[in-house]
Write a protein that holds these residues in place. Structure first.
Motif, PDB file in Angstrom:
ATOM      1  N   HIS A 147       0.863  -1.171   0.000  1.00  0.00           N
ATOM      2  CA  HIS A 147       0.000   0.000   0.000  1.00  0.00           C
ATOM      3  C   HIS A 147       0.905   1.227   0.000  1.00  0.00           C
ATOM      4  N   SER A 148       0.834   2.006  -1.083  1.00  0.00           N
ATOM      5  CA  SER A 148       1.634   3.223  -1.211  1.00  0.00           C
ATOM      6  C   SER A 148       0.688   4.410  -1.203  1.00  0.00           C
ATOM      7  N   ARG A 149       1.106   5.464  -0.484  1.00  0.00           N
ATOM      8  CA  ARG A 149       0.248   6.644  -0.356  1.00  0.00           C
ATOM      9  C   ARG A 149       1.117   7.877  -0.306  1.00  0.00           C
ATOM     10  N   GLY A 150       0.663   8.933  -0.993  1.00  0.00           N
ATOM     11  CA  GLY A 150       1.447  10.153  -0.986  1.00  0.00           C
ATOM     12  C   GLY A 150       0.596  11.396  -1.136  1.00  0.00           C
ATOM     13  N   ALA A 151       0.955  12.440  -0.403  1.00  0.00           N
ATOM     14  CA  ALA A 151       0.314  13.744  -0.535  1.00  0.00           C
ATOM     15  C   ALA A 151       0.935  14.472  -1.721  1.00  0.00           C
TER      16      ALA A 151
END
Length: 93
Positions: free
Chosen positions: A6-10
């Motif tokens: 799971h990759s997440r970025g602002a």
């Protein structure tokens, strides 16, 4: 052992994601070795997330370090965080 990542970025949006994926996987008929599934969605205002299933964490890390990070850096993309989980079960019809 298969893993879910799971990759997440602002600071990401559909256009930046698309530009990055176009550089990282220019031919969707020839996905990277070890990739079993890939899903990308918005994750709230100004955020983006990707959920992948890979045959192994090693396959994921190799693709991330050799392909994705250089492509994202070339585009001036902000950093993102990735969390790796061992997969208990998966079904891809």
């Amino acid at each position: 052992m298969a893993v879910m990542v799971h990759s997440r970025g602002a600071g990401w949006n559909p256009e930046l994601y698309q530009a990055t994926i176009d550089k990282a996987i220019p031919d969707r008929t020839n996905p990277p070795a070890g990739l079993l599934a890939h899903v990308a969605t918005p994750a709230g205002e100004g955020e983006w997330q990707v959920v992948d299933v890979w045959e192994s964490e090693e396959a994921f890390r190799a693709f991330l370090e050799k392909i994705v990070i250089p492509a994202a850096m070339e585009l001036g993309a902000p950093p993102f965080d990735s969390t790796v989980f061992e997969v208990y079960n998966y079904l891809i019809p």
